[in-house]
Design a protein around this motif. Sequence first.
Motif, short mmCIF file in Angstrom:
data_model
loop_
_atom_site.label_atom_id
_atom_site.label_comp_id
_atom_site.label_asym_id
_atom_site.label_seq_id
_atom_site.Cartn_x
_atom_site.Cartn_y
_atom_site.Cartn_z
N GLU A 416 29.99 -12.59 -1.32
CA GLU A 416 31.41 -12.33 -2.16
C GLU A 416 31.83 -13.59 -2.54
OE1 GLU A 416 32.15 -13.04 2.36
OE2 GLU A 416 30.73 -12.16 0.95
N HIS A 417 31.25 -14.83 -2.68
CA HIS A 417 31.47 -16.17 -3.00
C HIS A 417 31.78 -15.98 -4.57
CE1 HIS A 417 31.43 -20.58 -4.13
NE2 HIS A 417 31.92 -20.67 -2.90
N GLU A 418 32.55 -16.92 -5.16
CA GLU A 418 32.85 -16.77 -6.60
C GLU A 418 31.65 -16.96 -7.51
OE1 GLU A 418 36.01 -19.61 -7.51
OE2 GLU A 418 34.65 -21.18 -6.90
N ALA A 419 30.82 -17.94 -6.87
CA ALA A 419 29.45 -18.22 -7.64
C ALA A 419 28.69 -16.70 -7.78
CB ALA A 419 28.49 -18.91 -6.89
N ASN A 420 28.82 -15.89 -6.85
CA ASN A 420 28.14 -14.39 -6.94
C ASN A 420 28.84 -13.45 -7.33
OD1 ASN A 420 25.79 -15.90 -5.93
ND2 ASN A 420 26.76 -15.94 -3.88
N ALA A 421 30.28 -13.51 -7.54
CA ALA A 421 31.05 -12.29 -7.58
C ALA A 421 31.04 -11.60 -8.68
CB ALA A 421 32.59 -12.97 -7.28
N HIS A 422 30.28 -12.13 -9.79
CA HIS A 422 30.18 -11.25 -10.87
C HIS A 422 28.97 -10.22 -10.92
CE1 HIS A 422 31.99 -14.34 -14.17
NE2 HIS A 422 32.86 -13.88 -13.24
N HIS A 423 28.28 -10.33 -9.78
CA HIS A 423 27.43 -9.01 -9.55
C HIS A 423 28.17 -8.14 -8.62
CE1 HIS A 423 23.48 -11.86 -10.05
NE2 HIS A 423 24.48 -12.30 -10.90
N LEU A 424 28.86 -7.28 -9.56
CA LEU A 424 29.68 -6.54 -9.14
C LEU A 424 29.07 -5.48 -7.90
CD1 LEU A 424 32.73 -5.34 -8.83
CD2 LEU A 424 31.97 -3.72 -11.03
N ARG A 425 28.04 -4.66 -8.28
CA ARG A 425 27.25 -3.96 -7.55
C ARG A 425 26.91 -4.31 -6.33
NH1 ARG A 425 28.09 1.09 -6.23
NH2 ARG A 425 28.56 1.43 -8.42
N ALA A 426 26.61 -5.47 -6.46
CA ALA A 426 25.83 -6.11 -5.22
C ALA A 426 27.02 -6.42 -4.13
CB ALA A 426 24.90 -7.49 -5.32
N VAL A 427 28.10 -7.06 -4.50
CA VAL A 427 29.09 -7.40 -3.62
C VAL A 427 29.85 -6.18 -2.95
CG1 VAL A 427 31.17 -8.73 -3.41
CG2 VAL A 427 29.52 -9.53 -4.91
N ALA A 428 30.05 -5.00 -4.04
CA ALA A 428 30.53 -3.81 -3.46
C ALA A 428 29.62 -2.99 -2.57
CB ALA A 428 30.51 -2.68 -4.68
N GLN A 429 28.24 -3.25 -2.66
CA GLN A 429 27.39 -2.58 -1.58
C GLN A 429 27.70 -3.57 -0.29
OE1 GLN A 429 26.64 0.27 -2.56
NE2 GLN A 429 24.33 0.16 -2.83
N HIS A 430 27.47 -4.64 -0.54
CA HIS A 430 27.96 -5.58 0.87
C HIS A 430 29.17 -5.35 1.47
CE1 HIS A 430 27.61 -9.27 3.19
NE2 HIS A 430 28.54 -9.53 2.94
N PHE A 431 30.11 -5.01 0.83
CA PHE A 431 31.39 -4.73 1.27
C PHE A 431 31.42 -3.46 2.02
CE2 PHE A 431 34.05 -7.40 -1.63
CZ PHE A 431 34.09 -8.60 -1.08
N ASN A 432 30.65 -2.27 1.65
CA ASN A 432 30.49 -1.28 1.99
C ASN A 432 29.73 -0.96 3.24
OD1 ASN A 432 31.72 0.44 0.40
ND2 ASN A 432 30.25 0.68 -1.20
N LEU A 433 28.54 -2.05 3.18
CA LEU A 433 27.77 -2.18 4.61
C LEU A 433 28.84 -2.93 5.80
CD1 LEU A 433 24.40 -3.50 3.07
CD2 LEU A 433 24.98 -1.27 4.32
N GLN A 434 29.56 -3.84 5.40
CA GLN A 434 30.36 -4.23 6.17
C GLN A 434 31.39 -3.39 6.82
OE1 GLN A 434 32.54 -7.42 4.20
NE2 GLN A 434 31.19 -9.16 5.19
N PHE A 435 32.00 -2.44 5.99
CA PHE A 435 32.86 -1.53 6.32
C PHE A 435 32.23 -0.51 7.49
CE2 PHE A 435 34.33 2.91 5.48
CZ PHE A 435 35.24 2.89 6.23
N ALA A 436 30.92 -0.12 7.17
CA ALA A 436 30.41 0.63 7.91
C ALA A 436 30.09 0.25 9.28
CB ALA A 436 29.23 1.13 7.48
N LEU A 437 29.68 -1.06 9.34
CA LEU A 437 29.54 -1.67 10.47
C LEU A 437 30.80 -2.04 11.39
CD1 LEU A 437 27.41 -2.86 12.68
CD2 LEU A 437 27.57 -5.16 11.28
N ALA A 438 31.82 -2.29 10.68
CA ALA A 438 33.11 -2.52 11.18
C ALA A 438 33.59 -0.93 11.92
CB ALA A 438 34.20 -3.04 10.41
#
Length: 751
Positions: A416-438
């Motif tokens: 999710e760092h600003e250097a990678n934040a333009h890859h929207l789908r990748a970051v959204a998927q990452h956040f979803n996986l974080q949410f699922a584990l949380a």
Amino acid sequence: MGMHQESHVESSETLPHGVIATSTSAQMFSTSSLDALQGEESRKVMDIVDRLRRGGLSGELQLPQVVVCGDQSSGKSSVLEAMTEIPFPRKENLCTRFATEIILRRALTVSISTKIIPDKQRPAMERKRLEAFKSSIVDFNELPTLIDEATGLMGLDDDDSNQARAFSRDVLSIEIAGPNRPHLTLVDLPGLIHAENKMQSKEDVELIRSLVDDYIKEKRTIIMAVVSAKNDYANQIILKKCRDFDPQGHRTLGIITKPDFLEPDSDNEKSWIELANNQDIFFQLGWHILKNRSDREALTSFKDRNAAEKAFFSRGKYRDLSPDMLGIKSLCSRLSHLLFKHLKTELPDLQKDLDKNHQEVCRTLELIGERRSTPQEQRRFLLTIVTNYQDIVKAGVSGQYEHEFFGDTDPEEAVEHEANAHHLRAVAQHFNLQFALAMRKYGHKTEVLADDGDSTDATDSDEAEIDEAEIDECYRQFAVTQEQVSRDDAIQRVRKILIRSRGRELPGTFNPILISKLFWEQSANWQAIANQHIEQVARLCSNFARAAISFSVSNDISARLQSLTLDKGLDLRMTRAKEELAQIVDDTKHHPITYNPAYISTVQSTKYEKLSSKFNSMATDSKEQIYNKTTGTYNTYLKPEFTTSIIRNFTEMDMDRVSAEDALDSQQAYYMEEVEYFIAAVAKQVIERYLVRDLADTRSPIMVGDMSDAEVAFVAAEPEETKRQRDHLEARKATQEEGQEIFKSALGFFK
């Protein structure tokens, strides 16, 4: 007298003027010294630089040039004059009071033209006045008049008024053209002043030093550092400056003038010869010695000057030096070689710099957009922006990162760092996986521990690896409120709730509402965890959308677009996402419903594991070993009372405990099923439906069509400064493209 007297002395030492009175056009364009300066290939390379300069690229690129500099009265002007064989006017040596750019170029007709390049720090009106000065002559006899006029315009009139300035940062450009001229640019800088006096103030001293610094610090400048043998070279400022800006001496050529003032065979002469041999102050380009014309030789021709110099170096210690480092003729040959080598080395880098500048100008023009004066032009302009915006956002949502907007990823930084934040789908998927584990880790308010200490609420997952430390960082507040209890304590607590919520059910069963109460209590963190996840993804989408607009248009229009429509659209999407979450959470507040066979399977599996564990424990306690005399071994048997023990231990007389244990098992099985449903519902019905999937619709052509002319004008109207900026950029772009064509025609020199 002050400054003017000192200037006059330098002039009498260095500048011949008798030639002017009898010069003809043929004499004026004689260049015997410069004939040796350039071979054919060298001329072609210098022609490239000259064409770039004449094309206006000197303001775009730092073009290679030769700068003649030294301390005041060092004889640098006579070095320049001997090289070019151009007789500069005598009067007060005005050329040393500002930088003089001498441009020699080949042309079919002879001409001398002058112009002033004003200091950028001057007020706009003064710059305009100085830039208007342009004049041409056909004879050197007219040059003093032109220089007088230019000097006056710069505010350097030779009067006694306190208004006259001593020095100027303006540049006098003298272009001399003719059929036999080489392509060469030389810059004569004012002499460095050691100390202030009544005619040269402290400000003058600093101005000259700053001016010299600005020229010699450029990496593409060849420095001709002139030092006079009349003064100790250790005290001459120019040498320190050369070492400061060119410490390895890669681009500095030392020039020693006035060697005829040295006493033959003296220690002083010996030290200067050691300097010339590069044995003291080392320059990779080395040193060269020239003999200036003395005062009594001021009216002699250049031919006589060169002959006198040759005769001087044929005597004494100078005979031991290499001829390549003595006299004007060898200097021109030497300079020709290093100029050619220097220019050929710098041209590829010049081309790269030009291409980079061209890309930046094109990108800025793209952001500014097309001209837009009428409502139709403005609306068309907005439609182009919106189309580009939608293309970028749709690509980000679908995970197609080919567009230049997305750039490169940085694998060393977080997803999710600003250097990678333009890859929207990748970051959204990452956040979803974080949410699922949380949710699986912190979603349950109470964690029930089995007898072996493991959690009975934990669920296994085959999802991609997620850093649990990262989860703990994001959702740590939920870990603090989570309570761990043993299974027996959990059963006792459920038993108390069962007693207090008993209805008409028979002993050994439980009120169905008990499962609801236990589940509602256990899932109390769900909405808070989901809210945090939604806000995290909403920020991601908001930042992405704003970046996409900023990439599609200039900052001023981007800001207006965001304030007028985008902010409202993003806020609305966030509101609807929260409303959808509230409905999903509200559904969990009703009576539990499930038709999933996995629920029954989980309940039965829990009972089986519990009974199996209890049975195995009892069997272990009931084992006995009997010695077999026939085989000589021990055989293991269950004690006869084992069956009775089973019946006794598996018969639970506390029916409330039985009901509580069954309710706890049922609640845990239902929770395990519902948490997975909730994770999927939030990801699909909230994150995808309201935040990510249709993000491109936050700006659409339909919305532009619905905007009033006033709204369109508010966003897209072009202010005067934008028009001026576009005109300036288009002029730069044309100049750059002309330079690119010059480079294309000269590709052979880059091999």
